[in-house]
Scaffold this active site. Sequence first.
Site, PDB file in Angstrom:
ATOM      1  N   ASP A  85       0.854  -1.194   0.000  1.00  0.00           N
ATOM      2  CA  ASP A  85       0.000   0.000   0.000  1.00  0.00           C
ATOM      3  C   ASP A  85       0.887   1.240   0.000  1.00  0.00           C
ATOM      4  OD1 ASP A  85      -1.869   1.967   0.468  1.00  0.00           O
ATOM      5  OD2 ASP A  85      -2.091   1.486   2.602  1.00  0.00           O
TER       6      ASP A  85
ATOM      7  N   ASP B  36      -3.936   4.035   2.665  1.00  0.00           N
ATOM      8  CA  ASP B  36      -5.390   3.846   2.835  1.00  0.00           C
ATOM      9  C   ASP B  36      -5.733   2.406   3.252  1.00  0.00           C
ATOM     10  OD1 ASP B  36      -5.035   2.386   0.517  1.00  0.00           O
ATOM     11  OD2 ASP B  36      -6.603   3.407  -0.624  1.00  0.00           O
TER      12      ASP B  36
ATOM     13  N   ASP C 291      -1.891  -1.151  -3.813  1.00  0.00           N
ATOM     14  CA  ASP C 291      -2.163  -0.383  -5.031  1.00  0.00           C
ATOM     15  C   ASP C 291      -0.997  -0.524  -6.016  1.00  0.00           C
ATOM     16  OD1 ASP C 291      -0.191   1.400  -3.975  1.00  0.00           O
ATOM     17  OD2 ASP C 291      -1.762   2.285  -2.715  1.00  0.00           O
TER      18      ASP C 291
ATOM     19  N   ASP D 174      -5.598  -9.836 -15.101  1.00  0.00           N
ATOM     20  CA  ASP D 174      -6.768 -10.686 -14.932  1.00  0.00           C
ATOM     21  C   ASP D 174      -7.880 -10.102 -15.796  1.00  0.00           C
ATOM     22  OD1 ASP D 174      -8.343 -12.726 -13.597  1.00  0.00           O
ATOM     23  OD2 ASP D 174      -6.984 -12.437 -11.896  1.00  0.00           O
TER      24      ASP D 174
ATOM     25  N   ASP E 125     -10.595 -15.350 -16.514  1.00  0.00           N
ATOM     26  CA  ASP E 125     -11.431 -15.872 -15.442  1.00  0.00           C
ATOM     27  C   ASP E 125     -12.533 -16.756 -16.035  1.00  0.00           C
ATOM     28  OD1 ASP E 125     -12.075 -15.511 -12.496  1.00  0.00           O
ATOM     29  OD2 ASP E 125     -13.983 -14.858 -13.340  1.00  0.00           O
TER      30      ASP E 125
ATOM     31  N   GLU F 143      -8.300 -19.862 -16.573  1.00  0.00           N
ATOM     32  CA  GLU F 143      -8.941 -20.594 -15.496  1.00  0.00           C
ATOM     33  C   GLU F 143     -10.085 -21.394 -16.113  1.00  0.00           C
ATOM     34  OE1 GLU F 143     -11.189 -19.972 -11.234  1.00  0.00           O
ATOM     35  OE2 GLU F 143     -11.725 -18.735 -12.937  1.00  0.00           O
TER      36      GLU F 143
ATOM     37  N   HIS G 248      -5.501 -17.115  -4.880  1.00  0.00           N
ATOM     38  CA  HIS G 248      -6.408 -16.340  -4.024  1.00  0.00           C
ATOM     39  C   HIS G 248      -7.703 -17.082  -3.684  1.00  0.00           C
ATOM     40  CE1 HIS G 248      -7.616 -15.862  -8.127  1.00  0.00           C
ATOM     41  NE2 HIS G 248      -8.783 -15.399  -7.731  1.00  0.00           N
ATOM     42  N   ASP G 249      -7.905 -18.248  -4.275  1.00  0.00           N
ATOM     43  CA  ASP G 249      -9.120 -19.020  -3.979  1.00  0.00           C
ATOM     44  C   ASP G 249      -8.827 -20.220  -3.089  1.00  0.00           C
ATOM     45  OD1 ASP G 249     -10.716 -17.397  -5.588  1.00  0.00           O
ATOM     46  OD2 ASP G 249     -10.335 -18.606  -7.379  1.00  0.00           O
TER      47      ASP G 249
HETATM   48  C1  NOJ Z   1     -12.693 -17.233 -10.223  1.00  0.00           C
HETATM   49  C2  NOJ Z   1     -11.851 -16.320  -9.402  1.00  0.00           C
HETATM   50  O1  NOJ Z   1     -10.593 -16.915  -9.210  1.00  0.00           O
HETATM   51  C3  NOJ Z   1     -12.589 -16.101  -8.109  1.00  0.00           C
HETATM   52  O2  NOJ Z   1     -11.791 -15.431  -7.179  1.00  0.00           O
HETATM   53  C4  NOJ Z   1     -13.846 -15.333  -8.420  1.00  0.00           C
HETATM   54  O3  NOJ Z   1     -14.586 -15.176  -7.239  1.00  0.00           O
HETATM   55  C5  NOJ Z   1     -14.685 -16.106  -9.444  1.00  0.00           C
HETATM   56  N1  NOJ Z   1     -13.893 -16.564 -10.562  1.00  0.00           N
HETATM   57  C6  NOJ Z   1     -15.784 -15.234  -9.995  1.00  0.00           C
HETATM   58  O4  NOJ Z   1     -15.251 -14.334 -10.905  1.00  0.00           O
END
Ligand code: NOJ
Length: 543
Positions: free
Chosen positions: A22, A26, A30, A100, A202, A261, A323-324
């Site tokens: 950051d 904030d 960024d 992305d 995505d 993805e 991140h998932d």
């Molecule tokens: C896959 C992404 O990796 C995830 O983080 C997102 O919530 C879903 N697609 C919806 O876009």
Amino acid sequence: MTAMPWWKSGVIYQIAVSSFADSDGDGRGDLRGIIGKLDYLSDTLGVDAVWLTPVNTSPLQDFGYDVADYYAVDPRFGTMADFDELLGECHARGIRVIMDMVLNHTSEQHPWFAESRSSRDNPKRDWYVWRDGRRPGRPPNRWVAMVEGSAWEFDAASGQYYYHAFLPFQPDLNWRNPAVRNEMLRVVEFWLEKGVDGFRLDLINFLFEDEACRDNPRSFGWRPYFWQKHVRDRSLPESLETARALRRLTDRFEDRAMLGEVCTDDPAEALAYAGDGGDTLHLPFYLDFALRPWGAKPFRDAVAWMEGHVPSGGWPCYYLNNHDLKRTFTRFGGGSDADLRVKVAAAMLLTLRGTPILYYGEEIGMRQSAVPRGALDDPVGKRYWPLEKGRDGSRTPMQWSADPGAGFTTGTPWLPVDPSYPYWNVEGEREDPDSVLNWYRALLGLRRKHLALQTGTYRALDSMPRGVFGYVREADGRTVTVLLNFRGRTSEPLRLAEHAASSTEVLLSSRRRKRVAGGRDGLRLAPYEVLVFGATAPDEAQR
Ligand code: NOJ
């Protein structure tokens, strides 16, 4: 020696933009924050590309995967000028930038959707997927959203339902409408012209749904999404065809690449997106690999599958964190062995045949954070707590130092910093020769030095004892052998006689071994030992 494209020989580093650095206090990461960390990425680590989670204007209800303007940068991340500067600074250091790109759906706050929902005869009505209910109060069919519940949301004002594959505030675009297709290709072209080096697409296999909205056949699984076989609401041939169109567009620009993805439980479907002669995506993700439980056999099998199925024009791509997913430090068992395990995992990831993707923080052994309920941001966690705690735990701020805010921010971080930051952080780990960070650095350096590790062939070593995954990489007549002990105990003796002819110089050892006796059987690997040996001299690295 044939020059391999960067997306085959390089290492990609995923930056969750909100959580990396950051610059303005904030509390949210960024673009200028990333600019400030480029020396870390290029000199400390030496990665070849960064993948940025979505930076487009967005209400950030789903980490930016809910775009409200594809042609702009969200002010919380910076300005378009900041983006251009980041791109320029990355390129000056030989780092590629992958964006992305969320093509399947927009935010409900996108002006297109506002228009679309405003009335049934609005010209943008058909930009999204609208249908009448089966009968009053019943959605058009039984499709369920990935995050549960009907995939249809009723819009009382216009009396119809709109379709959303993910969350209700992420309405799906109607890719059957040529105007939508043209516009989205224009978006992609806009960023290519700006100079980005590629995209992470995505949910690319979700673009199209069955036009007649026929129900899915039934299936079995642990939650409602898996009670259906998703053959009508995803994985349609039209989505694959669109991936090819995107490839044709991308190929008009030099040296670009697309990661995809492909969200599926069938790895063969993901590989279909790898194309047959390099005509589809450059790197489709292999989720099945990332989800394997800890153990030599699960990973050896996953790699064997990939090696046996990747089409000739395709190239493997591996990752263990994103991140998932729950961070591997925790997912592979946590506890006192966790750092030894993630070191084995890193050695595998960075020496397999295929492009590795690292996720920010894995290189310092960041663990899955226990984000308290009151601090949650992820709609998945908010909705299903405590059954499902969502994805915030793998998105907490990067731990740069032991300073307040972990050196990530001088303000209040958007997600709490994990309490481990005083002990696990970049600054401290730099000084510790045994740190996870220095292990990743050694591996990245090794990979850079040896062409065999970047683009060489792969051969699994048979008859390894239980718990050991071993393989040989080879390029230009030079071999590198990788031995990984996944178990916390000394292995049975290895049969290495077949390597008698190859050099046995140790290239990397987690046990500071100096040499491997060539031609002799009987080597035992120590608990969680990593041993890499082979090529006698560094190859001409590409970078
Ligand atoms: C896959 C992404 O990796 C995830 O983080 C997102 O919530 C879903 N697609 C919806 O876009």
